[in-house]
Design an enzyme around this catalytic site. Structure first.
Site, PDB file in Angstrom:
ATOM      1  N   ASP A 170       0.855  -1.182   0.000  1.00 57.64           N
ATOM      2  CA  ASP A 170       0.000   0.000   0.000  1.00 57.64           C
ATOM      3  C   ASP A 170       0.895   1.237   0.000  1.00 57.64           C
ATOM      4  O   ASP A 170       2.116   1.118   0.113  1.00 57.64           O
ATOM      5  CB  ASP A 170      -0.914  -0.052   1.230  1.00 57.64           C
ATOM      6  CG  ASP A 170      -2.266   0.560   0.948  1.00 57.64           C
ATOM      7  OD1 ASP A 170      -2.402   1.274  -0.053  1.00 57.64           O
ATOM      8  OD2 ASP A 170      -3.197   0.323   1.738  1.00 57.64           O
ATOM      9  N   GLY A 203      -4.607   5.731  -7.964  1.00 55.55           N
ATOM     10  CA  GLY A 203      -5.344   5.268  -9.141  1.00 55.55           C
ATOM     11  C   GLY A 203      -5.071   6.073 -10.401  1.00 55.55           C
ATOM     12  O   GLY A 203      -5.787   5.932 -11.388  1.00 55.55           O
ATOM     13  N   ASP A 219     -10.343   3.105  -3.033  1.00 58.48           N
ATOM     14  CA  ASP A 219     -10.916   1.931  -2.364  1.00 58.48           C
ATOM     15  C   ASP A 219     -12.325   1.680  -2.898  1.00 58.48           C
ATOM     16  O   ASP A 219     -13.139   2.594  -2.986  1.00 58.48           O
ATOM     17  CB  ASP A 219     -10.990   2.165  -0.851  1.00 58.48           C
ATOM     18  CG  ASP A 219      -9.643   1.948  -0.189  1.00 58.48           C
ATOM     19  OD1 ASP A 219      -8.632   1.793  -0.905  1.00 58.48           O
ATOM     20  OD2 ASP A 219      -9.598   1.952   1.052  1.00 58.48           O
TER      21      ASP A 219
HETATM   22  C1  GLA Z   1      -5.912   1.362   1.919  1.00 53.41           C
HETATM   23  C2  GLA Z   1      -6.082   0.308   0.809  1.00 53.41           C
HETATM   24  C3  GLA Z   1      -7.106  -0.729   1.212  1.00 53.41           C
HETATM   25  C4  GLA Z   1      -6.721  -1.373   2.542  1.00 53.41           C
HETATM   26  C5  GLA Z   1      -6.504  -0.287   3.596  1.00 53.41           C
HETATM   27  C6  GLA Z   1      -5.948  -0.863   4.876  1.00 53.41           C
HETATM   28  O1  GLA Z   1      -7.039   2.141   2.079  1.00 53.41           O
HETATM   29  O2  GLA Z   1      -6.462   0.918  -0.392  1.00 53.41           O
HETATM   30  O3  GLA Z   1      -7.231  -1.728   0.206  1.00 53.41           O
HETATM   31  O4  GLA Z   1      -5.582  -2.160   2.365  1.00 53.41           O
HETATM   32  O5  GLA Z   1      -5.607   0.724   3.149  1.00 53.41           O
HETATM   33  O6  GLA Z   1      -5.713   0.119   5.822  1.00 53.41           O
END
Ligand code: GLA
Length: 449
Positions: A179, A216, A236
Site C-alpha cells: 500500500d 489510481g 478503495d
Molecule cells: C488502503 C487500501 C485498502 C486497505 C486499507 C488498509 O485504504 O487501499 O485496500 O488495504 O488501506 O488500511
C-alpha cells in the site's frame, strides 16, 4: 483517508503496542496443551494436508482478503475459520487460492529491527499461520507499506525493505500487497519504490507476487506493468453501485469519501480504468480493488445489516466485469456465511466467468459499445473464442438488439453460451436481443464461425 479512519488507526496502533507487551509470552507456550495460546495454536493443524499449487504470476490472482468485511481488525481465529470453510465450500476448488492478510496484522519491531505480528490478534505468529494456510492447499499473502506507517497507523516497512522481504520469505509469504499511504506518489518516486521492492523480493529467492496501490492515476500503469504483477487503478472500492458519480445507496458499505471511494458504476465508467485495461497482459494486471460480492450493507451507524451491500445484479456486474478485465478476483465477503445457494455462492463459484478471468491468452477486454445506458465489453479468449459482456448501466431493466458485428466484430458465431446459466442459447443470424435488469450484466461466450 478520512479523519474518522485516521482516528481508528491511532487507537489501533496503541492497542497493538500494548498487546505486544501483554502477550509476549503467549507463543512460548505453542505446542503445550494448556493455556489460551496453546488452544489457539492447536487450530493450526491442517487435516488432511494438501500442497498448494506453485505460485504462477502469469494469472490474475484469485483469493480472499478480509478488508472489505472486517476492515483492519481480522484476527487468527477468523482467518483460520475462513480457510477451513473455503477449503470445503468449493472456493478453493474453483481457484480462490490466495489467503491474504490485509492491514492490521502488524505488531512492533524487535530491538534488532525484525517486524512481528500483533500477538493479541495472531498469537501463534505469521509463520505458523502461513504453514497452516499452505497445508490447507492455499497460498499466503500479506500487507505492508513502503512508509514507516501503514494506512492503519500500524508499522510499515519504511527503512526495512530488504529485511522485511527476507522475513516475509522466511515466513512463507507468496504475495505482498504493498500500500502507499505516506509514500511517494510521484511517477518516478513510486516507480523506484516498486522496483526496489521487486528486487528485494527477488533477492530472497522465493517466488512472490507483488501487488501495489500507488494511487489510481492513469500514469501508474505505464511504469507498473513493467515491474509489478498488479496495480490499483482507482480508490478503495465500496459496496454501492454509485458513490463518486451519484450519492451512494442508503445501505452502502464503506463509502466514506465521495472522492476516494468508488462504487461499481464509478469503476465501470472511469476513463482511467478503460485506458489502463489495454496495458494488462499475462503477468501484469489492473486491480480495480477487491470484490464486494456478498459483503453486507451497513447502517448509518456503521452496523452490518442483514441485506447485501450490492444486489444480485450489481454483484454479478462487479464479478463479470472484473473477470472481463482479467483483474484479480479477491473475495471480500465472509465465506463462513455462504451456503451454496446464497448470492455469493451463485456468483463467486460461476466456473464460466472464472474461466474468462483466467483465460490463458491473457488478453484485455475492450469497451466496444458505449451507447445510452449500455456498455459492451469484448475479450478475446484462447481457441478463437470471444467473451462479450453487455452491461445495463441504467436504473431500470432494458432491452436492446446488438448485431454480431457490434458484439464480436465479425459475423454469426457457431455457438453462444450464456455464462450465468452455463447453457447454450439459440443463435440468431443477425445478432442477439438482450433483456438485462437494472445494473446487471449479460455474459456470452462465442465460439468460432
Ligand atoms: C488502503 C487500501 C485498502 C486497505 C486499507 C488498509 O485504504 O487501499 O485496500 O488495504 O488501506 O488500511
Amino acid at each position: 483517508m478520512t479523519a474518522r479512519r485516521g482516528c481508528a488507526r491511532t487507537v489501533a496502533a496503541a492497542v497493538a503496542a500494548f498487546a505486544t507487551v501483554l502477550a509476549a509470552a503467549a507463543c512460548t507456550t505453542v505446542g503445550h496443551r494448556s493455556g489460551p495460546a496453546a488452544s489457539a495454536c492447536s487450530d493450526l493443524v491442517a487435516s488432511p494436508t494438501l500442497a498448494p499449487p506453485p505460485v504462477d504470476p502469469e494469472w490474475p490472482v484469485m483469493g480472499f482478503d478480509p478488508y472489505n468485511t472486517f476492515g483492519d481488525s481480522a484476527d487468527q481465529a477468523e482467518v483460520v475459520g475462513i480457510v477451513q470453510v473455503m477449503a470445503r465450500n468449493g472456493m478453493r476448488d474453483a481457484g480462490y487460492r490466495y489467503v491474504i492478510l490485509d492491514d492490521g496484522w502488524q505488531g512492533s519491531r524487535t530491538a534488532a529491527g525484525q517486524i512481528t505480528a500483533d500477538p493479541g490478534r495472531f498469537p501463534c505468529g505469521i509463520q505458523r499461520l502461513a504453514a497452516y494456510v499452505h497445508a490447507e492447499g492455499f497460498r499466503f499473502g500479506i500487507y505492508t507499506s513502503p512508509a514507516p506507517r501503514a494506512c492503519s497507523g500500524r508499522i510499515g516497512s519504511g527503512g526495512h525493505v530488504a529485511a522485511d522481504a527476507r522475513t516475509f520469505a522466511s515466513w512463507g509469504v507468496d504475495y505482498v500487497k504493498l500500500d502507499w499511504c505516506g509514500s511517494d506518489y510521484s511517477p518516478s518516486g513510486a516507480a523506484a519504490i516498486a522496483r526496489t521492492w521487486r528486487a528485494a523480493l527477488d533477492a530472497t529467492g522465493r517466488r512472490i507476487i507483488l501487488s501495489i496501490n500507488a494511487g489510481g492515476a492513469p500514469s501508474v500503469g505505464l511504469w507498473a506493468r513493467l515491474s509489478v504483477n498488479s496495480w490499483r487503478v482507482g480508490g478503495d472500492i465500496c459496496g454501492s453501485w454509485y458513490n463518486q458519480t451519484r450519492p451512494p445507496s442508503s445501505t452502502a458499505r464503506a463509502c466514506y469519501n465521495r472522492q476516494y471511494d468508488e462504487g461499481i458504476y464509478d469503476y465501470l465508467t472511469s476513463p482511467g480504468v478503460q485506458a489502463q485495461e489495454a496495458l494488462s497482459g499475462p503477468g501484469h494486471h489492473i486491480d480495480p480493488d477487491m470484490l464486494e460480492v456478498g459483503t453486507m450493507g451497513k447502517s448509518a451507524g456503521g452496523q452490518d445489516l442483514a441485506t447485501y451491500a450490492l444486489d444480485l445484479a450489481e454483484a454479478g456486474t462487479n464479478f463479470a466485469i472484473w473477470a472481463m478485465w482479467s483483474a484479480p478476483l479477491i473475495a471480500g465477503n465472509d465465506p463462513r456465511t455462504m451456503d451454496g445457494a446464497d448470492l455469493a455462492s451463485r456468483i463467486l463459484l460461476n466456473r464460466e466467468i472464472i474461466a474468462v478471468d483466467q483465460d490463458p491468452l491473457g488478453r484485455p477486454a475492450t469497451l466496444v459499445v458505449r451507447q445510452g445506458g449500455w456498455q459492451v465489453w469484448r475479450k478475446p479468449l484462447v481457441g478463437g473464442r470471444t467473451a462479450v459482456a453487455v452491461v445495463n448501466l441504467a436504473d431500470s431493466a432494458a432491452e436492446a438488439f446488438f448485431s454480431w458485428a457490434e458484439l464480436d466484430g465479425s459475423g454469426q458465431p457457431a455457438t453462444v453460451s450464456d455464462a450465468w446459466s452455463e447453457r447454450d442459447v439459440p443463435v440468431d443470424g443477425r445478432g442477439v436481443r438482450v433483456q438485462v435488469g437494472a445494473h446487471a450484466t449479460a455474459v456470452y461466450v462465442l465460439t468460432g464461425r
